[in-house]
Design an enzyme around this catalytic site. Structure first.
Site, PDB file in Angstrom:
ATOM      1  NE  ARG A  53      -3.768   0.202   2.303  1.00 21.43           N
ATOM      2  CZ  ARG A  53      -4.547   0.590   3.303  1.00 21.43           C
ATOM      3  NH1 ARG A  53      -4.577  -0.106   4.441  1.00 21.43           N
ATOM      4  NH2 ARG A  53      -5.296   1.680   3.196  1.00 21.43           N
ATOM      5  CB  CYS A  60      -1.776   4.143   9.500  1.00 21.63           C
ATOM      6  SG  CYS A  60      -3.131   4.742  10.544  1.00 21.63           S
TER       7      CYS A  60
END
Length: 282
Positions: free
Chosen positions: A181, A237
């Site tokens: 990611r 995050c």
């Protein structure tokens, strides 16, 4: 610093629950199936545990900006803690399905709002079950208490602060998501893939062993060795959830100036003018 308690310790405490001011919070959740954690709680939980839902209890209302899981309103969160039987002196033990990120998010929130007696059950529900301790389907009715929030504002930063610090190169920004990611090779939750320019990837699961246990202090110190212990660390995050295990791990090995960017990548990409870095363009 150590924020963890064992299943044996919890069992001994709740056996004496009439005399012990202790509340257990069950935080099981699945990002791709928001009802799964609550349903699992109804099927069985540690006796006396109260369920806290990531979306409904551990996050505020989503807006155009602020990320997918903004921090809950202080008064609303304090009221929910009070209804769960949590006062300022209550010992709170939080658990998840194993050492997952949602318990760490709950732990961080309580400490951010000024609760000092907050711990994680190391190994979560899996550890409890491995010890053969009882489960329950009974929904508790806690005796309400009053919790007065004492916000620790120094523990958070916003997008403007992140931009300033990255431009000045005076802080270290961590991206806690998986490496795929981070590189922009996959993105299951957001319309943009990649990471905030300048962020360093420390996948949150790397603070755990292959068996899902928390790494010891020596291993964690080595893991974060490239980060100066005397400089500011900003942890991000996707939406301020999986950053929390990294925050706990950093604090566990002595990092003092550790802050959460609650909005994280989901807040960053809500501003079209913000650049996104990927494997190809950084």
């Amino acid at each position: 610093m150590d924020f963890f308690v064992t299943a044996d310790w919890v069992y001994d405490q709740i056996k004496e629950s009439a005399e012990t001011d202790i509340v257990l919070l069950d935080t099981r959740f699945e990002l791709t199936d928001p009802e799964a954690g609550k349903q699992a709680y109804f099927q069985g939980h540690i006796p006396g545990a109260v369920y806290f839902d990531l979306n409904q209890d551990l996050s505020g209302e989503k807006g155009e900006h602020g990320g997918s899981h903004p921090l809950p309103d202080p008064d609303t969160f304090a009221e929910k803690l009070g209804k769960a039987g949590i006062g300022s002196q209550t010992t709170v033990v939080i658990y998840d399905q194993g050492n997952d990120m949602f318990a760490a998010r709950c732990w961080w929130l309580l400490t951010y709002y000024g609760h000092e007696r907050t711990f994680l059950l190391d190994g979560g529900l899996e550890s409890w079950e491995k010890h053969g301790y009882p489960m329950s389907r009974e929904i508790p009715a806690p005796k309400p208490k009053t919790f007065l929030p004492d916000i620790q504002g120094h523990q958070v930063v916003d997008i403007d602060y992140v931009k300033q610090k990255m431009a000045d190169s005076t802080s270290h920004l961590i991206d806690s998501r998986s490496h795929q990611r981070y590189l922009g090779k996959t993105e299951p939750l957001y319309q943009n893939a990649g990471h905030i320019p300048g962020a360093i990837n420390y996948f949150w699961k790397q603070v755990l062993t292959d068996d899902g246990e928390w790494r010891n202090e020596e291993e964690l110190t080595n893991h974060f060795a490239a980060l100066p212990a005397d400089e500011e660390i900003i942890v991000s995050c996707g939406s301020g959830v999986s950053a929390c295990p990294n925050i706990m791990a950093l604090k566990k090995v002595g990092y003092q100036d550790v802050k959460l960017y609650p909005g994280s990548f989901s807040d960053w990409i809500s501003y079209p003018e913000n650049k996104v870095a990927t494997e190809k363009n950084e």
